[in-house]
Design a protein around this motif. Structure first.
Motif, PDB file in Angstrom:
ATOM      1  N   UNK B  51       0.622  -0.959   0.006  1.00  0.00           N
ATOM      2  CA  UNK B  51       0.399  -0.113   0.431  1.00  0.00           C
ATOM      3  C   UNK B  51       0.693   1.125   0.131  1.00  0.00           C
ATOM      4  N   UNK B  52       0.961   2.235  -0.600  1.00  0.00           N
ATOM      5  CA  UNK B  52       1.504   3.392  -0.978  1.00  0.00           C
ATOM      6  C   UNK B  52       0.277   4.371  -0.217  1.00  0.00           C
ATOM      7  N   UNK B  53       1.329   5.277   0.982  1.00  0.00           N
ATOM      8  CA  UNK B  53       0.317   6.082   1.975  1.00  0.00           C
ATOM      9  C   UNK B  53       1.031   7.322   0.995  1.00  0.00           C
ATOM     10  N   UNK B  54       0.389   8.461   1.895  1.00  0.00           N
ATOM     11  CA  UNK B  54       0.979   9.885   1.523  1.00  0.00           C
ATOM     12  C   UNK B  54       0.071  10.486   2.805  1.00  0.00           C
ATOM     13  N   UNK B  55       0.221  11.911   2.881  1.00  0.00           N
ATOM     14  CA  UNK B  55      -0.580  12.629   3.325  1.00  0.00           C
ATOM     15  C   UNK B  55      -0.379  12.990   5.301  1.00  0.00           C
ATOM     16  N   UNK B  56      -0.623  13.055   5.684  1.00  0.00           N
ATOM     17  CA  UNK B  56      -0.198  13.111   6.823  1.00  0.00           C
ATOM     18  C   UNK B  56       0.046  12.018   8.396  1.00  0.00           C
ATOM     19  N   UNK B  57      -0.048  11.038   7.976  1.00  0.00           N
ATOM     20  CA  UNK B  57       0.090  10.467   8.897  1.00  0.00           C
ATOM     21  C   UNK B  57       1.799   9.494   8.333  1.00  0.00           C
ATOM     22  N   UNK B  58       1.735   9.286   7.224  1.00  0.00           N
ATOM     23  CA  UNK B  58       2.823   8.745   6.823  1.00  0.00           C
ATOM     24  C   UNK B  58       3.527   8.587   5.238  1.00  0.00           C
ATOM     25  N   UNK B  59       4.641   9.060   4.967  1.00  0.00           N
ATOM     26  CA  UNK B  59       4.809   8.424   3.143  1.00  0.00           C
ATOM     27  C   UNK B  59       5.479   7.313   3.628  1.00  0.00           C
ATOM     28  N   UNK B  60       5.120   7.000   2.180  1.00  0.00           N
ATOM     29  CA  UNK B  60       5.680   5.377   1.720  1.00  0.00           C
ATOM     30  C   UNK B  60       5.252   4.339   0.907  1.00  0.00           C
ATOM     31  N   UNK B  61       5.882   3.383   1.107  1.00  0.00           N
ATOM     32  CA  UNK B  61       5.290   1.971   0.302  1.00  0.00           C
ATOM     33  C   UNK B  61       4.822   1.240   1.703  1.00  0.00           C
ATOM     34  N   UNK B  62       4.190   0.624   1.553  1.00  0.00           N
ATOM     35  CA  UNK B  62       4.496  -0.478   3.149  1.00  0.00           C
ATOM     36  C   UNK B  62       3.504  -1.975   2.635  1.00  0.00           C
ATOM     37  N   UNK B  63       4.597  -2.719   3.491  1.00  0.00           N
ATOM     38  CA  UNK B  63       3.727  -4.455   2.870  1.00  0.00           C
ATOM     39  C   UNK B  63       3.555  -4.893   4.042  1.00  0.00           C
ATOM     40  N   UNK B  64       2.863  -4.766   4.628  1.00  0.00           N
ATOM     41  CA  UNK B  64       2.058  -5.806   6.050  1.00  0.00           C
ATOM     42  C   UNK B  64       2.739  -7.613   5.740  1.00  0.00           C
ATOM     43  N   UNK B  65       2.735  -7.819   6.630  1.00  0.00           N
ATOM     44  CA  UNK B  65       2.942  -9.166   6.800  1.00  0.00           C
ATOM     45  C   UNK B  65       2.148 -10.129   6.080  1.00  0.00           C
ATOM     46  N   UNK B  66       0.988 -10.098   5.833  1.00  0.00           N
ATOM     47  CA  UNK B  66       0.068 -10.814   5.439  1.00  0.00           C
ATOM     48  C   UNK B  66      -0.951  -9.955   5.156  1.00  0.00           C
ATOM     49  N   UNK B  67      -1.411 -10.055   3.784  1.00  0.00           N
ATOM     50  CA  UNK B  67      -3.155 -10.018   2.901  1.00  0.00           C
ATOM     51  C   UNK B  67      -3.373 -11.671   3.091  1.00  0.00           C
ATOM     52  N   UNK B  68      -4.539 -11.583   3.643  1.00  0.00           N
ATOM     53  CA  UNK B  68      -5.544 -12.877   3.632  1.00  0.00           C
ATOM     54  C   UNK B  68      -6.863 -12.835   4.071  1.00  0.00           C
ATOM     55  N   UNK B  69      -7.419 -13.391   3.181  1.00  0.00           N
ATOM     56  CA  UNK B  69      -9.405 -13.931   3.607  1.00  0.00           C
ATOM     57  C   UNK B  69      -9.350 -15.084   4.897  1.00  0.00           C
ATOM     58  N   UNK B  70      -7.888 -15.182   5.080  1.00  0.00           N
ATOM     59  CA  UNK B  70      -8.341 -16.440   5.428  1.00  0.00           C
ATOM     60  C   UNK B  70      -8.559 -15.997   7.603  1.00  0.00           C
ATOM     61  N   UNK B  71      -8.696 -16.332   7.642  1.00  0.00           N
ATOM     62  CA  UNK B  71      -9.813 -15.128   9.052  1.00  0.00           C
ATOM     63  C   UNK B  71      -8.839 -15.772  10.208  1.00  0.00           C
ATOM     64  N   UNK B  72      -8.714 -17.108   9.948  1.00  0.00           N
ATOM     65  CA  UNK B  72      -8.004 -17.625  10.435  1.00  0.00           C
ATOM     66  C   UNK B  72      -6.904 -17.241  10.962  1.00  0.00           C
ATOM     67  N   UNK B  73      -5.748 -17.873  10.102  1.00  0.00           N
ATOM     68  CA  UNK B  73      -4.794 -17.104   9.697  1.00  0.00           C
ATOM     69  C   UNK B  73      -4.159 -15.847  10.032  1.00  0.00           C
ATOM     70  N   UNK B  74      -5.452 -14.545   9.975  1.00  0.00           N
ATOM     71  CA  UNK B  74      -5.123 -13.369  10.347  1.00  0.00           C
ATOM     72  C   UNK B  74      -4.713 -13.365  11.707  1.00  0.00           C
ATOM     73  N   UNK B  75      -6.097 -13.319  12.604  1.00  0.00           N
ATOM     74  CA  UNK B  75      -6.094 -13.926  13.759  1.00  0.00           C
ATOM     75  C   UNK B  75      -4.929 -14.335  14.802  1.00  0.00           C
ATOM     76  N   UNK B  76      -4.208 -15.186  14.102  1.00  0.00           N
ATOM     77  CA  UNK B  76      -3.425 -16.444  14.943  1.00  0.00           C
ATOM     78  C   UNK B  76      -2.236 -14.971  15.212  1.00  0.00           C
ATOM     79  N   UNK B  77      -2.030 -15.245  16.461  1.00  0.00           N
ATOM     80  CA  UNK B  77      -0.075 -14.567  17.371  1.00  0.00           C
ATOM     81  C   UNK B  77      -0.723 -13.011  17.529  1.00  0.00           C
ATOM     82  N   UNK B  78      -2.346 -12.799  17.096  1.00  0.00           N
ATOM     83  CA  UNK B  78      -2.905 -11.260  16.560  1.00  0.00           C
ATOM     84  C   UNK B  78      -3.009 -10.597  18.936  1.00  0.00           C
ATOM     85  N   UNK B  79      -2.694  -9.340  19.041  1.00  0.00           N
ATOM     86  CA  UNK B  79      -2.746  -9.007  19.464  1.00  0.00           C
ATOM     87  C   UNK B  79      -4.051  -7.863  20.147  1.00  0.00           C
TER      88      UNK B  79
END
Lengths: 367, 367
Positions: B51-79
């Protein structure tokens, strides 16, 4: 009474000038009267020597028989008084002419419960003369006066119900008036004319739903009907209309849906389209540049139409335990937007002499 | 639990993308999840690689660790789960993640009674995991995504109250979250955050009072705040706010006037002016061209803000015999304009687990 009535036109606003000019050019004797405090327009007309009228009613230069602030002279020998101005002025005008009213005269109001209020004042003040109040469902002209003594008639209604109070006197009034105004037809009674006034249905929704634009632009650069009467705005009109019609049904009166009534009033102009939105947005009369959007919210489009339309309808409905949710919500939002409580300035059943009366008692009273 | 939390962002709307990109660039492990039926944006992000983000929060290209529709994987180890989307999606999302929730997780909603509803669902469905719902007073970002995988943050709130349910868990949540979002501050409880949401105060009046213009223009050629938040429109906001604050007082909660709260939320931007009208019309954030007027009435500006804001406020007030005339009128007019009854889609006390509870019982429950 003569077959050719003499008229007193009360007030020199757009409608008063249109009535005075149109009737004068039709050959009637017309007295155009104004209250002394508001006589600027009258004096301008005096300086011009009359009123120039153009548009859909008549074309020409009209010299009324009398232009005056002397109300006694204005009412002398007159058969019909016509009051075309704002409902806010009904009361001061009636107080002013009260001493000079004579038996047998008619006084014509253009809706807004004028006839019922007049009967109430006759009792309260009292007024002894046997004057008959009459009420038309709305104004006969759509008109603008670009300057004092010059009036442009944009539209003339082609079918306008009117009734006397009591309704038994409607035929004799129409007999006098119809030669001058063939569009007038007998309404069932003055409750019908006041509950069928279209202005409170059409005006407040357009103003409320375009409040931001009215204030941001001062009403310049766009037309309220063409751009303001969109699909959702007409849904609000139809919901107000449903509340109004439920009230009429509660009183046992037939009602005409706003959409059809609007078409009927302007029948000769082919105003009526498939949808209410198209009817209003494509109306050649209302999209005329002389028919501008209000420059601010606090104009008769809210002030008169809510105080003398939506409020008395909602108040009668409340008295008869008839729910009117959209009427109530519209009054509340308009009160908030303009920053005044329209219930304070609005007509309530006691102002109409109807407090505590059941629907059938009211019907009996107006018959 | 680790001092450096891992996040699951639920949903790939504007806010979801902003959260995912901002947190990733801040060095956090982020799982960006989407429901299978709405995965187009997620797939577009996968193709871009981030995701390319610009503006007032941050500027740059972000590669999230996981992009998924597998909700079990998405929630695994998450706080912390963060849900930034529409309140309409709270229920389907919570149903979807329910099987994978684990003890000790937090789920953050951005107002609209999300936390109270979650507790209700935990009982009803039931959800056995000891998950703590948390609620922020509003979204942290004002953001737009011009295309999938590119997000522009127009504003970041500088002071955003948030509370857990129960409020005794707020400190431990903030301890985890504040390094990532220093703007978060402890709110009294989730009733405070849901009753202090500003969107239902600011959005519906602008849309209702500019309904004609929105429909006539499709929202093009003007800015809703700059031209739509005029004096009368802000009077409506302040009247809605008075009803809302009376309700908060009824529950014994302190409230912040909308005008001040709006300034506080955007403190760093110098948004606050002398009058509410000037604050809104001159706001550099809201008059940004990327912040367009809605193209039609039936958008979240009414649908979400009325169903999940004005309706639950009015319904709680009704339960406690607290009059809210302007809230009620606004809900009614919006229902008529859009042609749907917002009470049918709106949150009622029973949806919040509060049916029949007195104000002090509710306060005790959220503490």
């Amino acid at each position: 009474m003569s077959r050719r009535p003499r008229f007193a036109i009360l007030g020199t606003g757009n409608s008063g000038q249109a009535f005075a000019a149109d009737l004068t050019l039709k050959g009637y004797e017309v007295h155009l009267a104004e209250l002394p405090n508001f006589a600027d327009t009258l004096h301008a007309i005096e300086r011009r020597g009359g009123i120039e009228i153009s548009g859909d009613a008549a074309t020409g230069f009209a010299r009324p028989k009398l232009l005056t602030t002397d109300l006694e002279a204005a009412l002398e020998g007159v058969h019909i008084l016509i009051f075309g101005g704002s409902a806010f002025a009904h009361e001061p005008w009636c107080r002013a002419v009260a001493p000079y009213l004579r038996d047998g005269q008619y006084i014509l109001f253009t809706s807004n419960f004028g006839a019922l209020r007049f009967r109430q004042w006759q009792q309260e003040w009292p007024i002894r003369a046997d004057v008959t109040p009459v009420e038309a469902m709305s104004l006969i002209y759509a008109t603008r006066a670009p300057e004092p003594g010059r009036v442009v008639v944009i539209g003339v209604k082609s079918h306008l119900p009117a009734a006397a109070l009591p309704a038994t006197r409607t035929p004799s009034f129409l007999e006098l008036m119809k030669p001058a105004f063939p569009a007038l037809v007998a309404a069932e009674n003055v409750l019908f004319t006041s509950l069928n006034n279209l202005n409170p249905i059409v005006h407040p929704p357009m103003v409320l739903c375009n409040a931001g634009r009215i204030e941001a632009t001062g009403g310049q650069g766009w037309n309220l009907y063409q751009e303001g009467a969109t699909a959702s705005v007409t849904r609000l009109m139809e919901a107000l209309d449903a509340d109004r019609r439920a009230l009429m049904q509660r009183v046992g009166l037939k009602s005409l849906a706003f959409k059809e009534a609007f078409g009927v009033l302007y029948r000769d102009y082919g105003v009526e389209k498939e949808t209410l939105e198209a009817t209003l947005r494509e109306s050649p009369i209302h999209s005329d540049p002389a028919f501008p959007a209000p420059a601010q919210l606090d104009t008769r489009y809210l002030t008169e139409d809510i105080s003398f339309g939506l409020v008395p309808w909602a108040a009668l409905a409340r008295m008869w335990q008839q729910p009117t949710p959209t009427l109530d919500a519209t009054i509340q939002l308009a009160s908030v937007l303009v920053g005044r409580n329209y219930w304070d300035s609005g007509l309530l059943p006691e102002h109409l002499g109807l407090a505590g009366m059941a629907p059938e008692e009211v019907l009996a009273w107006v018959r």
